[in-house]
Design a protein around this motif. Structure first.
Motif, PDB file in Angstrom:
ATOM      1  N   ARG A  87       0.825  -1.219   0.000  1.00 39.93           N
ATOM      2  CA  ARG A  87       0.000   0.000   0.000  1.00 39.93           C
ATOM      3  C   ARG A  87       0.854   1.263   0.000  1.00 39.93           C
ATOM      4  N   ARG A  88       1.957   1.219   0.729  1.00 42.19           N
ATOM      5  CA  ARG A  88       2.850   2.389   0.702  1.00 42.19           C
ATOM      6  C   ARG A  88       3.489   2.555  -0.677  1.00 42.19           C
ATOM      7  N   MET A  89       3.790   1.420  -1.324  1.00 45.60           N
ATOM      8  CA  MET A  89       4.375   1.507  -2.670  1.00 45.60           C
ATOM      9  C   MET A  89       3.357   1.991  -3.697  1.00 45.60           C
ATOM     10  N   VAL A  90       2.083   1.691  -3.476  1.00 47.55           N
ATOM     11  CA  VAL A  90       1.026   2.048  -4.434  1.00 47.55           C
ATOM     12  C   VAL A  90       0.664   3.525  -4.326  1.00 47.55           C
ATOM     13  N   GLY A  91       0.569   4.073  -3.121  1.00 50.30           N
ATOM     14  CA  GLY A  91       0.210   5.484  -2.950  1.00 50.30           C
ATOM     15  C   GLY A  91      -1.292   5.691  -2.802  1.00 50.30           C
ATOM     16  N   THR A  92      -1.676   6.946  -2.566  1.00 52.31           N
ATOM     17  CA  THR A  92      -3.080   7.244  -2.273  1.00 52.31           C
ATOM     18  C   THR A  92      -3.969   7.086  -3.519  1.00 52.31           C
ATOM     19  N   THR A  93      -5.278   6.900  -3.262  1.00 53.27           N
ATOM     20  CA  THR A  93      -6.225   6.577  -4.346  1.00 53.27           C
ATOM     21  C   THR A  93      -6.181   7.598  -5.478  1.00 53.27           C
ATOM     22  N   ASP A  94      -6.210   8.863  -5.126  1.00 60.53           N
ATOM     23  CA  ASP A  94      -6.211   9.901  -6.171  1.00 60.53           C
ATOM     24  C   ASP A  94      -4.781  10.113  -6.660  1.00 60.53           C
ATOM     25  N   SER A  95      -4.532   9.696  -7.891  1.00 54.69           N
ATOM     26  CA  SER A  95      -3.159   9.761  -8.431  1.00 54.69           C
ATOM     27  C   SER A  95      -2.581  11.167  -8.350  1.00 54.69           C
ATOM     28  N   LYS A  96      -3.441  12.178  -8.465  1.00 56.44           N
ATOM     29  CA  LYS A  96      -2.932  13.556  -8.459  1.00 56.44           C
ATOM     30  C   LYS A  96      -2.333  13.930  -7.104  1.00 56.44           C
ATOM     31  N   GLU A  97      -2.778  13.226  -6.059  1.00 55.16           N
ATOM     32  CA  GLU A  97      -2.256  13.518  -4.721  1.00 55.16           C
ATOM     33  C   GLU A  97      -1.210  12.508  -4.249  1.00 55.16           C
ATOM     34  N   ALA A  98      -1.001  11.469  -5.043  1.00 54.16           N
ATOM     35  CA  ALA A  98      -0.067  10.407  -4.620  1.00 54.16           C
ATOM     36  C   ALA A  98       1.380  10.924  -4.685  1.00 54.16           C
ATOM     37  N   SER A  99       2.159  10.516  -3.724  1.00 53.29           N
ATOM     38  CA  SER A  99       3.550  10.990  -3.655  1.00 53.29           C
ATOM     39  C   SER A  99       4.384  10.454  -4.811  1.00 53.29           C
ATOM     40  N   PRO A 100       5.284  11.300  -5.331  1.00 55.75           N
ATOM     41  CA  PRO A 100       6.259  10.792  -6.302  1.00 55.75           C
ATOM     42  C   PRO A 100       7.020   9.620  -5.685  1.00 55.75           C
TER      43      PRO A 100
END
Ligand code: CMP
Length: 150
Positions: A87-100
């Motif tokens: 889950r940490r590798m995948v990032g948050t649901t909204d791609s625009k807010e997901a960490s680089p």
């Protein structure tokens, strides 16, 4: 927790953008094991089982349309504390807010076109795995590299 399993789905956008190998490679490079993998096209009945908690949501019809629009890759990833690691590798649901550095933060386009689904708990992982995989489709093997062998 050394043999935890996570269910991962590369969604139609990930397949159509040629990102299957990239996603698999990230998990492999992290020392996790891919112990089952299958390409298939989901239908509404399966989507309703997978996303049972979202069936009543506004976005559900869009989600069904999108996720059944093309082939997906279903896989089981295994390793220590794999659900939270993935889950940490995948990032948050909204791609625009997901960490680089996360899969969605590096490749996702939107909340819907977010490349990948991953289990949010060990319990949902086991439920999701059982929808698409039988025990005899799941392999086990030892990784011979690195400190993360599970
Ligand atoms: P996923 O982690 O697969 O879980 C549910 C999916 O629904 C989510 O990723 C998104 O792709 C999709 N989705 C579409 N719209 C929304 C929304 N408004 N809120 C949450 N999830 C959404």
């Amino acid at each position: 927790m050394r043999n935890d399993r996570a269910f991962v789905l590369v969604k139609p956008d990930g397949v159509q953008r040629g990102l299957i190998g990239t996603v698999v490679s990230r998990f492999e490079s992290r020392g996790l094991k891919i112990v089952a993998m299958r390409m298939l096209r989901l239908d509404r009945e399966i989507v309703e089982r997978y996303y049972a908690e979202h069936v009543e949501k506004d976005f559900f019809e869009d989600l069904v349309g999108f996720i059944t629009s093309g082939p997906v890759i279903a896989m089981i990833v295994q390793g220590p504390d794999v659900v939270s690691v993935v889950r940490r590798m995948v990032g948050t649901t909204d791609s625009k807010e997901a960490s680089p550095g996360t899969i969605r933060g590096d490749f996702g386009i939107s909340k819907q076109m977010n490349i990948i689904h991953a289990s949010d708990s060990p319990e949902s992982a086991e439920r999701e795995i059982s929808i698409l995989f039988s025990d005899d489709e799941i392999q086990d093997f030892e990784r011979i590299d690195g400190p993360w062998t599970a």
